[in-house]
Design a protein around this motif. Sequence first.
Motif, PDB file in Angstrom:
ATOM      1  N   ILE A  84       3.474   2.758   2.444  1.00 50.89           N
ATOM      2  CA  ILE A  84       2.918   2.679   3.795  1.00 50.89           C
ATOM      3  C   ILE A  84       3.333   1.372   4.460  1.00 50.89           C
ATOM      4  N   VAL A 124      -8.066   3.638   6.807  1.00 46.60           N
ATOM      5  CA  VAL A 124      -7.530   4.907   7.283  1.00 46.60           C
ATOM      6  C   VAL A 124      -8.409   5.312   8.465  1.00 46.60           C
ATOM      7  N   ASP A 149      -4.920  13.525   5.989  1.00 50.29           N
ATOM      8  CA  ASP A 149      -4.993  12.195   5.366  1.00 50.29           C
ATOM      9  C   ASP A 149      -5.532  12.261   3.939  1.00 50.29           C
ATOM     10  N   GLN A 194       0.366  12.012  -1.435  1.00 48.78           N
ATOM     11  CA  GLN A 194      -0.210  13.266  -1.002  1.00 48.78           C
ATOM     12  C   GLN A 194      -0.268  14.235  -2.174  1.00 48.78           C
ATOM     13  N   TYR A 250      -4.621   6.812  -2.312  1.00 54.29           N
ATOM     14  CA  TYR A 250      -4.079   5.583  -1.748  1.00 54.29           C
ATOM     15  C   TYR A 250      -4.088   4.521  -2.845  1.00 54.29           C
ATOM     16  N   SER A 303      -5.454  12.199   0.382  1.00 52.65           N
ATOM     17  CA  SER A 303      -4.396  11.678  -0.495  1.00 52.65           C
ATOM     18  C   SER A 303      -5.025  10.704  -1.475  1.00 52.65           C
ATOM     19  N   TRP A 322       0.844  -1.191   0.000  1.00 53.17           N
ATOM     20  CA  TRP A 322       0.000   0.000   0.000  1.00 53.17           C
ATOM     21  C   TRP A 322       0.880   1.241   0.000  1.00 53.17           C
ATOM     22  N   TYR A 323       0.506   2.204  -0.868  1.00 54.09           N
ATOM     23  CA  TYR A 323       1.236   3.451  -1.002  1.00 54.09           C
ATOM     24  C   TYR A 323       0.285   4.626  -0.780  1.00 54.09           C
ATOM     25  N   ARG A 324       0.863   5.747  -0.384  1.00 57.34           N
ATOM     26  CA  ARG A 324       0.112   6.985  -0.262  1.00 57.34           C
ATOM     27  C   ARG A 324       0.754   8.031  -1.172  1.00 57.34           C
TER      28      ARG A 324
END
Lengths: 114, 110
Positions: free
Chosen positions: A46, A80, A87, A38, A91, A89, A34-36
């Motif tokens: 993540i 989340v 937060d 922004q 995902y 973003s 999992w990546y975020r």
Amino acid sequence: SAVISQKPSRDICQRGTSLTIQCQVDSQVTMMFWYRQQPGQSLTLIATANQGSEATYESGFVIDKFPISRPNLTFSTLTVSNMSPEDSSIYLCSGGGGRGDTQYFGPGTRLTVL
Amino acid sequence: GIQVEQSPPDLILQEGANSTLRCNFSDSVNNLQWFHQNPWGQLINLFYIPSGTKQNGRLSATTVATERYSLLYISSSQTTDSGVYFCALDLRSNTGKLIFGQGTTLQVKP
């Protein structure tokens, strides 16, 4: 190659609530992540979603904030928790064969927290 | 930790022009991929290229692992090439985890 889908594609949430994002791969993959992303930024990892065990989190990310499940080799969820505007973003989940292998990405979940 | 630097950060082209995007990295890698993120946020795999040269239509990529850089060539650019181009690396000591550069934002004008 792997085809990855995510649900929901986007959501607008209120501060203090939680959202669970689902990631489905069309074939068994060794690794899921999992990546975020922004706003205006690059992607940051993540955690690694481990099948049948606790996820492995990167520095700056904790299980209480981003609980992750991976009950089998084709499905994972990211929650989340207790959201704040920070937060907001995109995902993204990814999947692939492991070390040195090609990674494929889902279309992302665009989250806005008010 | 590993440093991944992409250049230029921003690029504006006239349709039909050619361009070269660069990715420098500071450590040995198992995997290097180039992605295109379209305006809707979708990440599209362009190349898996830990070394050597590959071509796909108007795009080609070269990675010189010993000198720790990779290049993405876009020829005869089209407006649909607009978006952000990322290189991403998997370190030899890691397992599938990708470290992303900051990206090159490309705008192709008609």
